[in-house]
Design an enzyme around this catalytic site. Structure first.
Site, PDB file in Angstrom:
ATOM      1  N   SER A 125      12.402  -2.137   4.881  1.00 36.31           N
ATOM      2  CA  SER A 125      11.365  -2.196   4.647  1.00 36.31           C
ATOM      3  C   SER A 125      10.324  -2.002   6.047  1.00 36.31           C
ATOM      4  O   SER A 125       9.267  -2.239   7.165  1.00 36.31           O
ATOM      5  CB  SER A 125      10.653  -2.870   3.990  1.00 36.31           C
ATOM      6  OG  SER A 125      11.371  -4.216   4.067  1.00 36.31           O
ATOM      7  N   ASN A 164      11.387 -14.584  -0.108  1.00 36.68           N
ATOM      8  CA  ASN A 164      10.923 -14.070  -1.385  1.00 36.68           C
ATOM      9  C   ASN A 164       8.509 -15.314  -0.603  1.00 36.68           C
ATOM     10  O   ASN A 164       8.195 -14.467  -0.777  1.00 36.68           O
ATOM     11  CB  ASN A 164      10.619 -14.457  -2.683  1.00 36.68           C
ATOM     12  CG  ASN A 164      11.841 -13.532  -2.948  1.00 36.68           C
ATOM     13  OD1 ASN A 164      12.035 -12.631  -2.704  1.00 36.68           O
ATOM     14  ND2 ASN A 164      12.736 -13.742  -4.314  1.00 36.68           N
ATOM     15  N   THR A 207     -34.781  11.263  -7.014  1.00 38.31           N
ATOM     16  CA  THR A 207     -34.276  10.687  -8.259  1.00 38.31           C
ATOM     17  C   THR A 207     -33.432  12.290  -8.784  1.00 38.31           C
ATOM     18  O   THR A 207     -33.987  13.016  -8.882  1.00 38.31           O
ATOM     19  CB  THR A 207     -34.575   9.871  -9.256  1.00 38.31           C
ATOM     20  OG1 THR A 207     -35.627  10.840  -9.763  1.00 38.31           O
ATOM     21  CG2 THR A 207     -35.074   9.003  -8.582  1.00 38.31           C
ATOM     22  N   HIS A 208     -32.435  12.421  -9.019  1.00 35.42           N
ATOM     23  CA  HIS A 208     -31.906  13.879  -9.344  1.00 35.42           C
ATOM     24  C   HIS A 208     -31.552  15.058  -8.817  1.00 35.42           C
ATOM     25  O   HIS A 208     -31.955  15.823  -9.130  1.00 35.42           O
ATOM     26  CB  HIS A 208     -32.528  14.415 -10.845  1.00 35.42           C
ATOM     27  CG  HIS A 208     -32.668  13.410 -12.172  1.00 35.42           C
ATOM     28  ND1 HIS A 208     -31.715  13.148 -13.362  1.00 35.42           N
ATOM     29  CD2 HIS A 208     -33.891  12.292 -12.503  1.00 35.42           C
ATOM     30  CE1 HIS A 208     -32.134  12.269 -13.568  1.00 35.42           C
ATOM     31  NE2 HIS A 208     -33.330  12.216 -13.531  1.00 35.42           N
ATOM     32  N   SER A 241     -16.651  25.613  14.322  1.00 34.37           N
ATOM     33  CA  SER A 241     -15.030  26.704  14.180  1.00 34.37           C
ATOM     34  C   SER A 241     -14.629  27.640  14.353  1.00 34.37           C
ATOM     35  O   SER A 241     -15.533  27.700  15.722  1.00 34.37           O
ATOM     36  CB  SER A 241     -16.538  27.194  12.686  1.00 34.37           C
ATOM     37  OG  SER A 241     -15.676  28.354  12.640  1.00 34.37           O
ATOM     38  N   LYS A 252     -21.336  26.872  14.233  1.00 34.51           N
ATOM     39  CA  LYS A 252     -21.072  26.694  13.167  1.00 34.51           C
ATOM     40  C   LYS A 252     -21.703  24.776  13.556  1.00 34.51           C
ATOM     41  O   LYS A 252     -21.118  25.093  15.117  1.00 34.51           O
ATOM     42  CB  LYS A 252     -19.741  26.060  12.401  1.00 34.51           C
ATOM     43  CG  LYS A 252     -20.060  27.465  11.741  1.00 34.51           C
ATOM     44  CD  LYS A 252     -20.626  27.326  10.277  1.00 34.51           C
ATOM     45  CE  LYS A 252     -19.509  26.383   9.602  1.00 34.51           C
ATOM     46  NZ  LYS A 252     -20.244  25.812   7.930  1.00 34.51           N
ATOM     47  N   ASN A 259     -20.491  21.797  12.503  1.00 34.17           N
ATOM     48  CA  ASN A 259     -20.068  20.065  11.290  1.00 34.17           C
ATOM     49  C   ASN A 259     -19.778  19.147  10.796  1.00 34.17           C
ATOM     50  O   ASN A 259     -19.310  18.556  12.250  1.00 34.17           O
ATOM     51  CB  ASN A 259     -18.905  21.099  10.875  1.00 34.17           C
ATOM     52  CG  ASN A 259     -18.485  22.844  10.494  1.00 34.17           C
ATOM     53  OD1 ASN A 259     -19.613  23.071  10.144  1.00 34.17           O
ATOM     54  ND2 ASN A 259     -17.642  23.492  10.775  1.00 34.17           N
ATOM     55  N   GLU A 305     -17.436  14.688   6.112  1.00 31.93           N
ATOM     56  CA  GLU A 305     -16.287  14.825   5.247  1.00 31.93           C
ATOM     57  C   GLU A 305     -15.381  13.871   5.143  1.00 31.93           C
ATOM     58  O   GLU A 305     -14.772  13.214   3.649  1.00 31.93           O
ATOM     59  CB  GLU A 305     -16.518  16.164   5.556  1.00 31.93           C
ATOM     60  CG  GLU A 305     -17.788  16.800   5.536  1.00 31.93           C
ATOM     61  CD  GLU A 305     -17.150  18.020   6.149  1.00 31.93           C
ATOM     62  OE1 GLU A 305     -16.594  18.898   5.941  1.00 31.93           O
ATOM     63  OE2 GLU A 305     -18.556  18.562   6.969  1.00 31.93           O
ATOM     64  N   TYR A 360       9.681 -12.799  -7.944  1.00 32.64           N
ATOM     65  CA  TYR A 360      10.031 -11.663  -7.098  1.00 32.64           C
ATOM     66  C   TYR A 360      10.459 -10.568  -8.329  1.00 32.64           C
ATOM     67  O   TYR A 360      11.160 -10.804  -8.185  1.00 32.64           O
ATOM     68  CB  TYR A 360      10.491 -12.110  -5.836  1.00 32.64           C
ATOM     69  CG  TYR A 360      10.414 -10.855  -4.897  1.00 32.64           C
ATOM     70  CD1 TYR A 360       9.064 -10.204  -4.725  1.00 32.64           C
ATOM     71  CD2 TYR A 360      11.986 -10.701  -4.913  1.00 32.64           C
ATOM     72  CE1 TYR A 360       9.694  -9.532  -3.025  1.00 32.64           C
ATOM     73  CE2 TYR A 360      11.994  -8.812  -3.787  1.00 32.64           C
ATOM     74  CZ  TYR A 360      10.675  -8.948  -3.340  1.00 32.64           C
ATOM     75  OH  TYR A 360      10.141  -7.776  -2.317  1.00 32.64           O
ATOM     76  N   GLN A 387       7.539  -4.731  -2.609  1.00 31.04           N
ATOM     77  CA  GLN A 387       7.941  -4.537  -1.096  1.00 31.04           C
ATOM     78  C   GLN A 387       6.622  -3.581  -0.827  1.00 31.04           C
ATOM     79  O   GLN A 387       5.909  -2.627  -0.307  1.00 31.04           O
ATOM     80  CB  GLN A 387       8.647  -3.894  -1.220  1.00 31.04           C
ATOM     81  CG  GLN A 387       9.260  -3.605   0.113  1.00 31.04           C
ATOM     82  CD  GLN A 387      10.872  -3.328   0.913  1.00 31.04           C
ATOM     83  OE1 GLN A 387      11.382  -4.139   1.351  1.00 31.04           O
ATOM     84  NE2 GLN A 387      11.172  -2.006   0.934  1.00 31.04           N
ATOM     85  N   LYS A 419       2.750  -2.877   0.252  1.00 29.69           N
ATOM     86  CA  LYS A 419       2.648  -2.999   2.076  1.00 29.69           C
ATOM     87  C   LYS A 419       1.588  -1.752   2.790  1.00 29.69           C
ATOM     88  O   LYS A 419       1.024  -1.927   3.329  1.00 29.69           O
ATOM     89  CB  LYS A 419       3.899  -3.409   3.115  1.00 29.69           C
ATOM     90  CG  LYS A 419       4.421  -5.147   2.518  1.00 29.69           C
ATOM     91  CD  LYS A 419       5.149  -5.594   3.622  1.00 29.69           C
ATOM     92  CE  LYS A 419       5.702  -6.719   2.824  1.00 29.69           C
ATOM     93  NZ  LYS A 419       6.409  -6.391   1.152  1.00 29.69           N
TER      94      LYS A 419
HETATM   95  N1  ARG Z   1      10.804  -6.686   2.745  1.00 31.99           N
HETATM   96  C1  ARG Z   1      10.968  -7.487   1.341  1.00 31.99           C
HETATM   97  C2  ARG Z   1       9.228  -7.388   0.710  1.00 31.99           C
HETATM   98  O1  ARG Z   1       8.426  -6.638   1.294  1.00 31.99           O
HETATM   99  C3  ARG Z   1      10.774  -9.274   1.120  1.00 31.99           C
HETATM  100  C4  ARG Z   1      10.874  -9.906   0.419  1.00 31.99           C
HETATM  101  C5  ARG Z   1      12.652  -9.781  -0.295  1.00 31.99           C
HETATM  102  N2  ARG Z   1      13.067 -10.266  -1.019  1.00 31.99           N
HETATM  103  C6  ARG Z   1      14.197  -9.838  -1.363  1.00 31.99           C
HETATM  104  N3  ARG Z   1      14.578 -11.316  -2.067  1.00 31.99           N
HETATM  105  N4  ARG Z   1      14.761  -8.835  -1.346  1.00 31.99           N
HETATM  106  O2  ARG Z   1       9.355  -7.788  -0.743  1.00 31.99           O
END
Ligand code: ARG
Length: 476
Positions: free
Chosen positions: A24, A111, A156-157, A278, A284, A286, A291, A318, A323, A326
């Protein structure tokens, strides 16, 4: 290839493709500030509790600060082989300071470490989002004040309903953003709880001092159940739902901006610098920003759904599924902050075409309610007055004229209660002025809202500064 910190039990190193899949670091490196601040607090506590020596603590802290400097300067290479931000930093620390580095992770698991980092990260970003909400509120107030006399149709509407002040419309969004601000304050409050010390799931055999860690990192509360501490993602779901609701508000404003700057409405003109052209159609201009904000709302709502789906059905404590929290939260933070900043700019550059909005309430029947109210004030029951006004509208449509174009004879033919003062009573300014009930669109009520808004913004500003001061800063 870097050696894994947990390699003892293994006879082979991790398959490269498997590692690419499970690592990660590419995204969680964003939390380096929190990871380092958390580790410094943890090491300081370990020394205070006599779990590691003061000397080891000093080398660890100095080593961590050095890594922090390197990362800030862009001189730190993150390695995918070391999976995540936690192990990248710990491994580099140990490489640099030797054995003491190996003592940092005493009484801690990734964890509770990742939970700590994420809490701190979201707490900090919540304040950043609140700052931007506040600036957007200021932009709404500025726009309301700049066009304080402009009257437009309220809908309204999507049908013209009654004349309102443009400022009243702006202040409706102010109120929505006030609730958004408050929702994020709630997110902050429930995020302000420290998970560190939960260990992998069950606590630790070491005599740690969680209160001391919480104090150092300015946490108001501490998780009282270690399983909950490492499994809880409520604060993330709450952040994502507050963000989704906020984006829904921006999306509604975007939709109105898009309508209003269309040729059909022509109520506003966006700044040239805020629009795009455009590649084919030379005429145009825009409203892409609006949007995109409307479009990005779906993406933020998607992150909320993804997170809820991930947590649903997950056994304690956990699991690596977590993970997946994130990327959605990071993308949401970026999207929400960018959208707020950009929209404040759009509002500040926007021009309201009052000649068009005035025409829209003059060449229109949006004063029909006021015609009925006039009769009610002369003694007629509202239901009958409504019918008379409806007949008047019907008559005018047939005669191809507006209510205010009728002669006194025509008025009298509809009801003997009509007198000369009817024309003033149904003028758009009167329609607005008379809606003086609390929270209505009258000039006085909108002034009251603007005054209140300034008090609200002052209080919000103070809350934001107080919380901003509590966020972790490594080199202080
Ligand atoms: N990169 C992991 C996460 O974001 C960290 C925790 C990992 N813990 C484990 N026991 N693999 O969740």
């Amino acid at each position: 290839m870097a050696e894994q910190l947990w390699g003892g039990r293994f006879s082979k190193s991790t398959d490269e493709m498997i590692n690419d899949f499970q690592a990660s670091i590419d995204f969680d490196k964003r939390m380096y500030n929190e990871d380092i601040a958390g580790s410094i607090a943890h090491a300081t506590m370990l020394a205070k509790a006599g779990i590691i020596s003061e000397a080891d603590k000093d080398v660890i802290v100095a080593g961590l600060k050095d890594i922090y400097k390197k990362i800030e300067a862009g001189n730190f290479s993150f390695e995918v082989a070391l999976e995540d931000i936690h192990m990248n930093i710990e491994k580099r620390l140990t490489d640099a300071i030797g054995e003491a580095g190996g003592r940092l992770h005493t009484a801690r698991s990734r964890n509770d470490q990742v939970a700590l980092d994420t809490h701190m990260y979201i707490r900090r970003e919540t304040v950043e989002v609140q700052k931007l909400i506040l600036d957007m509120q200021a932009a709404l107030v500025e726009t309301a004040e700049k066009y304080s006399d402009v009257i437009m149709p309220g809908y309204t509407h999507l049908q013209r309903a009654q004349p309102i002040l443009f400022a009243h419309h702006m202040m409706a969004y102010f109120s929505m953003l006030k609730r958004d601000f408050d929702r994020f304050a709630g997110v902050y409050q429930r995020c302000d709880i420290m998970p560190l010390g939960a260990g992998a799931l069950a606590g630790t055999t070491f005599p740690i001092d969680r209160q001391f860690v919480a104090q150092q990192l300015n946490f108001e509360n501490i998780y009282s159940n270690s399983l909950d501490a490492v499994s809880d993602r409520d604060y993330i779901m709450e952040f994502l739902s507050a963000a989704s609701i906020l984006m829904i508000h921006l999306s509604r404003l975007s939709e109105e901006t898009i309508l209003w700057c269309s040729r059909e409405f022509s109520f506003i003109e966006l700044d040239d610098a805020h629009c795009t052209g455009s590649s084919m159609m030379p005429q145009k201009k825009n409203p892409d920003v609006s949007e995109l904000v409307r479009g990005k709302t779906g993406r933020v709502m998607g992150h909320l759904m993804a997170m809820m789906t991930t947590v649903k059905g997950l056994p304690l404590a956990y699991n690596k599924d977590l993970q997946e929290d994130k990327e959605g939260i990071f993308d949401t933070i970026d999207t929400v902050k960018f959208s707020l900043a950009v929209y404040a700019r759009i509002l500040r550059g926007m021009k309201v075409r009052s000649e068009v909005t005035t025409r829209a309430v003059t060449e229109d029947f949006s004063n029909a309610t006021d015609l009925a109210d006039y009769l009610v004030k002369k003694g007629l029951p509202f239901r009958q007055a409504h019918a008379v006004s409806g007949k008047a509208v019907h008559y005018c449509i047939e005669q191809n004229k507006w209510l205010q174009d009728m002669t006194m004879d025509e008025f009298k033919a509809l009801s003997p209660l009509f007198e000369e003062d009817i024309l003033v009573a149904i003028a758009p300014e009167t329609c607005v002025k008379n809606r003086n009930s609390y929270g209505g669109t009258s000039y006085g009520q909108v002034d009251m809202q603007l005054k209140l808004a300034k008090e609200i913004m002052a209080a919000e500003g103070a809350a934001v500064s107080a919380n901003a001061a509590k966020q972790a800063k490594v080199n202080e």
